[in-house]
Design a protein around this motif. Structure first.
Motif, PDB file in Angstrom:
ATOM      1  N   TRP A  14       0.827  -1.202   0.000  1.00 41.66           N
ATOM      2  CA  TRP A  14       0.000   0.000   0.000  1.00 41.66           C
ATOM      3  C   TRP A  14       0.865   1.258   0.000  1.00 41.66           C
ATOM      4  O   TRP A  14       2.009   1.232   0.428  1.00 41.66           O
ATOM      5  CB  TRP A  14      -0.882   0.035   1.248  1.00 41.66           C
ATOM      6  CG  TRP A  14      -1.709  -1.180   1.440  1.00 41.66           C
ATOM      7  CD1 TRP A  14      -1.383  -2.304   2.141  1.00 41.66           C
ATOM      8  CD2 TRP A  14      -2.998  -1.423   0.891  1.00 41.66           C
ATOM      9  NE1 TRP A  14      -2.391  -3.221   2.080  1.00 41.66           N
ATOM     10  CE2 TRP A  14      -3.404  -2.709   1.316  1.00 41.66           C
ATOM     11  CE3 TRP A  14      -3.865  -0.687   0.096  1.00 41.66           C
ATOM     12  CZ2 TRP A  14      -4.624  -3.254   0.971  1.00 41.66           C
ATOM     13  CZ3 TRP A  14      -5.077  -1.244  -0.247  1.00 41.66           C
ATOM     14  CH2 TRP A  14      -5.447  -2.505   0.185  1.00 41.66           C
ATOM     15  N   THR A  35     -13.841   4.461  -5.158  1.00 44.13           N
ATOM     16  CA  THR A  35     -13.806   3.192  -4.430  1.00 44.13           C
ATOM     17  C   THR A  35     -12.401   2.599  -4.299  1.00 44.13           C
ATOM     18  O   THR A  35     -12.237   1.577  -3.636  1.00 44.13           O
ATOM     19  CB  THR A  35     -14.712   2.153  -5.112  1.00 44.13           C
ATOM     20  OG1 THR A  35     -14.271   1.993  -6.474  1.00 44.13           O
ATOM     21  CG2 THR A  35     -16.158   2.590  -5.087  1.00 44.13           C
ATOM     22  N   CYS A  36     -11.397   3.202  -4.903  1.00 49.07           N
ATOM     23  CA  CYS A  36     -10.036   2.650  -4.838  1.00 49.07           C
ATOM     24  C   CYS A  36      -9.350   2.896  -3.498  1.00 49.07           C
ATOM     25  O   CYS A  36      -8.467   2.141  -3.110  1.00 49.07           O
ATOM     26  CB  CYS A  36      -9.171   3.227  -5.949  1.00 49.07           C
ATOM     27  SG  CYS A  36      -9.524   2.493  -7.551  1.00 49.07           S
ATOM     28  N   LEU A  37      -9.719   3.950  -2.800  1.00 42.18           N
ATOM     29  CA  LEU A  37      -9.100   4.229  -1.502  1.00 42.18           C
ATOM     30  C   LEU A  37      -9.686   3.297  -0.447  1.00 42.18           C
ATOM     31  O   LEU A  37     -10.897   3.109  -0.365  1.00 42.18           O
ATOM     32  CB  LEU A  37      -9.313   5.683  -1.097  1.00 42.18           C
ATOM     33  CG  LEU A  37      -8.608   6.705  -1.977  1.00 42.18           C
ATOM     34  CD1 LEU A  37      -8.925   8.116  -1.504  1.00 42.18           C
ATOM     35  CD2 LEU A  37      -7.109   6.477  -2.001  1.00 42.18           C
ATOM     36  N   LYS A  38      -8.797   2.707   0.335  1.00 43.02           N
ATOM     37  CA  LYS A  38      -9.212   1.708   1.322  1.00 43.02           C
ATOM     38  C   LYS A  38      -8.774   2.106   2.723  1.00 43.02           C
ATOM     39  O   LYS A  38      -7.811   2.847   2.901  1.00 43.02           O
ATOM     40  CB  LYS A  38      -8.586   0.343   0.992  1.00 43.02           C
ATOM     41  CG  LYS A  38      -8.870  -0.170  -0.391  1.00 43.02           C
ATOM     42  CD  LYS A  38     -10.325  -0.523  -0.551  1.00 43.02           C
ATOM     43  CE  LYS A  38     -10.572  -1.064  -1.959  1.00 43.02           C
ATOM     44  NZ  LYS A  38     -11.941  -1.114  -2.314  1.00 43.02           N
ATOM     45  N   LYS A  39      -9.494   1.578   3.697  1.00 44.70           N
ATOM     46  CA  LYS A  39      -9.087   1.686   5.097  1.00 44.70           C
ATOM     47  C   LYS A  39      -8.364   0.396   5.454  1.00 44.70           C
ATOM     48  O   LYS A  39      -8.873  -0.692   5.210  1.00 44.70           O
ATOM     49  CB  LYS A  39     -10.297   1.856   6.008  1.00 44.70           C
ATOM     50  CG  LYS A  39     -11.002   3.167   5.824  1.00 44.70           C
ATOM     51  CD  LYS A  39     -12.179   3.289   6.760  1.00 44.70           C
ATOM     52  CE  LYS A  39     -12.880   4.614   6.523  1.00 44.70           C
ATOM     53  NZ  LYS A  39     -14.040   4.766   7.390  1.00 44.70           N
ATOM     54  N   VAL A  40      -7.175   0.532   6.002  1.00 47.58           N
ATOM     55  CA  VAL A  40      -6.361  -0.626   6.351  1.00 47.58           C
ATOM     56  C   VAL A  40      -6.046  -0.560   7.842  1.00 47.58           C
ATOM     57  O   VAL A  40      -5.596   0.476   8.341  1.00 47.58           O
ATOM     58  CB  VAL A  40      -5.052  -0.654   5.525  1.00 47.58           C
ATOM     59  CG1 VAL A  40      -4.185  -1.827   5.908  1.00 47.58           C
ATOM     60  CG2 VAL A  40      -5.353  -0.687   4.029  1.00 47.58           C
ATOM     61  N   GLU A  46      -5.862   2.643  12.319  1.00 48.58           N
ATOM     62  CA  GLU A  46      -6.559   2.632  11.034  1.00 48.58           C
ATOM     63  C   GLU A  46      -5.949   3.677  10.109  1.00 48.58           C
ATOM     64  O   GLU A  46      -5.788   4.833  10.483  1.00 48.58           O
ATOM     65  CB  GLU A  46      -8.035   2.936  11.228  1.00 48.58           C
ATOM     66  CG  GLU A  46      -8.824   2.925   9.942  1.00 48.58           C
ATOM     67  CD  GLU A  46     -10.283   3.244  10.160  1.00 48.58           C
ATOM     68  OE1 GLU A  46     -11.057   2.302  10.363  1.00 48.58           O
ATOM     69  OE2 GLU A  46     -10.619   4.444  10.138  1.00 48.58           O
ATOM     70  N   SER A  48      -6.748   5.448   6.675  1.00 48.26           N
ATOM     71  CA  SER A  48      -7.950   5.584   5.845  1.00 48.26           C
ATOM     72  C   SER A  48      -7.680   6.029   4.419  1.00 48.26           C
ATOM     73  O   SER A  48      -8.587   6.032   3.603  1.00 48.26           O
ATOM     74  CB  SER A  48      -8.914   6.572   6.500  1.00 48.26           C
ATOM     75  OG  SER A  48      -8.300   7.831   6.617  1.00 48.26           O
ATOM     76  N   CYS A  50      -5.448   4.716   2.031  1.00 46.17           N
ATOM     77  CA  CYS A  50      -4.529   3.764   1.411  1.00 46.17           C
ATOM     78  C   CYS A  50      -4.957   3.403  -0.001  1.00 46.17           C
ATOM     79  O   CYS A  50      -6.134   3.298  -0.311  1.00 46.17           O
ATOM     80  CB  CYS A  50      -4.440   2.487   2.244  1.00 46.17           C
ATOM     81  SG  CYS A  50      -3.655   2.759   3.844  1.00 46.17           S
ATOM     82  N   ASP A  52      -3.755   0.666  -3.229  1.00 48.66           N
ATOM     83  CA  ASP A  52      -2.948  -0.471  -3.645  1.00 48.66           C
ATOM     84  C   ASP A  52      -1.719   0.035  -4.408  1.00 48.66           C
ATOM     85  O   ASP A  52      -1.829   0.897  -5.285  1.00 48.66           O
ATOM     86  CB  ASP A  52      -3.802  -1.372  -4.535  1.00 48.66           C
ATOM     87  CG  ASP A  52      -3.038  -2.561  -5.028  1.00 48.66           C
ATOM     88  OD1 ASP A  52      -2.572  -2.515  -6.188  1.00 48.66           O
ATOM     89  OD2 ASP A  52      -2.884  -3.523  -4.267  1.00 48.66           O
TER      90      ASP A  52
END
Length: 75
Positions: A14, A35-40, A46, A48, A50, A52
């Protein structure tokens, strides 16, 4: 432009948008679907913003090439 080094969390690679300059982050976000940004989650924290690393790397390569073409045209 300096390329970010990925962080390894939960078997994935990430980058965080907050590691980029404001200009780069805005440019990347305008290119990405929302929708590409993710919470990891990692060790109880957390993250928020991130993305890939493969997606970032593709954007980096295509953005860098377009910047080089523009620099040649400006010359």
């Amino acid at each position: 432009m300096t390329k970010l080094i990925p962080i390894f969390i939960n078997g994935g690679t990430w980058i965080q948008l907050s590691q980029l300059s404001k200009e780069q982050a805005a440019n990347l976000q305008s290119w990405l679907p929302v929708t590409c940004l993710k919470k990891v989650m990692f060790q109880g924290s957390e993250f928020s913003d991130c993305l890939d690393f493969q997606t970032y790397e593709y954007w980096f390569r295509t953005h860098q090439v377009s910047d080089q073409k523009q620099a040649l045209l400006d010359f």
